[in-house]
Write a protein that holds these residues in place. Structure first.
Motif, PDB file in Angstrom:
ATOM      1  N   ALA A  66       0.834  -1.205   0.000  1.00 34.73           N
ATOM      2  CA  ALA A  66       0.000   0.000   0.000  1.00 34.73           C
ATOM      3  C   ALA A  66       0.868   1.254   0.000  1.00 34.73           C
ATOM      4  O   ALA A  66       0.592   2.216  -0.728  1.00 34.73           O
ATOM      5  N   ALA A  67       1.915   1.241   0.824  1.00 34.60           N
ATOM      6  CA  ALA A  67       2.827   2.391   0.871  1.00 34.60           C
ATOM      7  C   ALA A  67       3.473   2.613  -0.487  1.00 34.60           C
ATOM      8  O   ALA A  67       3.587   3.757  -0.958  1.00 34.60           O
ATOM      9  N   ALA A 106       3.234  12.547   0.296  1.00 33.87           N
ATOM     10  CA  ALA A 106       1.836  12.165   0.561  1.00 33.87           C
ATOM     11  C   ALA A 106       1.724  10.866   1.344  1.00 33.87           C
ATOM     12  O   ALA A 106       0.631  10.513   1.796  1.00 33.87           O
ATOM     13  N   ALA A 107       2.839  10.160   1.513  1.00 34.13           N
ATOM     14  CA  ALA A 107       2.800   8.838   2.135  1.00 34.13           C
ATOM     15  C   ALA A 107       2.839   8.951   3.656  1.00 34.13           C
ATOM     16  O   ALA A 107       3.771   8.508   4.310  1.00 34.13           O
ATOM     17  N   GLU A 118      -4.960   3.115   2.541  1.00 35.41           N
ATOM     18  CA  GLU A 118      -4.695   2.386   1.289  1.00 35.41           C
ATOM     19  C   GLU A 118      -4.630   0.883   1.538  1.00 35.41           C
ATOM     20  O   GLU A 118      -5.081   0.090   0.707  1.00 35.41           O
ATOM     21  N   ALA A 119      -4.073   0.505   2.688  1.00 31.73           N
ATOM     22  CA  ALA A 119      -3.928  -0.921   3.025  1.00 31.73           C
ATOM     23  C   ALA A 119      -5.208  -1.523   3.588  1.00 31.73           C
ATOM     24  O   ALA A 119      -5.321  -2.746   3.702  1.00 31.73           O
ATOM     25  N   GLU A 141      10.549   2.912   8.982  1.00 29.44           N
ATOM     26  CA  GLU A 141      10.585   1.462   8.789  1.00 29.44           C
ATOM     27  C   GLU A 141       9.766   1.055   7.564  1.00 29.44           C
ATOM     28  O   GLU A 141      10.160   0.166   6.803  1.00 29.44           O
ATOM     29  N   ILE A 142       8.656   1.731   7.344  1.00 32.16           N
ATOM     30  CA  ILE A 142       7.835   1.428   6.162  1.00 32.16           C
ATOM     31  C   ILE A 142       8.583   1.816   4.890  1.00 32.16           C
ATOM     32  O   ILE A 142       8.651   1.029   3.937  1.00 32.16           O
TER      33      ILE A 142
END
Length: 197
Positions: free
Chosen positions: A16-17, A28-29, A37-38, A54-55
């Motif tokens: 999703a990211a 925007a993330a 999104e996920a 971390e993402i």
């Protein structure tokens, strides 16, 4: 959303990211946008990851694994020039498949470089590409004591240059004769560096 294991939830969040970064850009993330999104709540996201850093790292790892995986073909019996050309071509093919991915990769790279405490992530990313390409080049029939790491570094540099120019100009790649010439030039530079003076 159906029940997901911890591993499946992490994968869903990373994917999703990646979609958010590719579609809307790194700025925007946010964790909220990624969670939406996920299809998970923020609590689940924060349970799975310590935060955006971390993402983002996991997304970069995913992009790199996809790019490196696409380049893993049998190269036994090829010359250095043929192997380098194959690597250049395969990355050019990736650029044609989805321009958003290399843009997202460069955004992540620049983000790490703007954050000195994250600079090791950029170094690790390049190190992975270089070591993977070096491993392919070890199979060259004409390796003859060439500095494999240097060959791999120059190949990565050529890919970066082609990627960036094509992204900037909207081009979809360079011609076959240009790929031949670039591959030949990389080998020529390495041979020139190691030739006795």
């Amino acid at each position: 959303m159906a029940y997901l294991t911890a591993s499946e939830r992490r994968t869903a969040i990373v994917q999703a990211a990646a979609r958010v970064i590719i579609r809307d850009g790194l700025a925007a993330a946010t964790t909220r946008r990624i969670a939406d999104e996920a299809g998970v709540n923020l609590a689940a996201l924060h349970y799975s990851f310590d935060g955006k850093v971390e993402i983002y790292t996991a997304v970069d790892d995913m992009f790199r694994a996809t790019a490196v995986g696409s380049s893993l073909e049998s190269t036994t019996g090829g010359t250095r020039e043929e192997i380098i050309r194959s690597l250049l071509q395969r990355f050019q093919d990736l650029l044609r498949t989805d321009r958003g991915v290399p843009i997202a990769q460069y955004e992540l790279l620049l983000w790490t470089l703007r954050n000195p405490d994250k600079a090791e992530l950029a170094a690790a990313s390049y190190s992975t590409y270089i070591s993977t390409f070096a491993e392919e080049l070890r199979h060259a029939t004409d390796i003859d004591g060439s500095d494999i790491t240097l060959l791999a570094r120059y190949t990565v540099g050529a890919i970066d240059g082609i990627y960036m120019q094509n992204l900037a100009t909207g081009a979809t790649g360079v011609s076959a004769p240009e790929l031949d010439a670039i591959s030949s030039a990389i080998v020529g530079i390495i041979d020139s560096i190691h030739s006795p003076r």
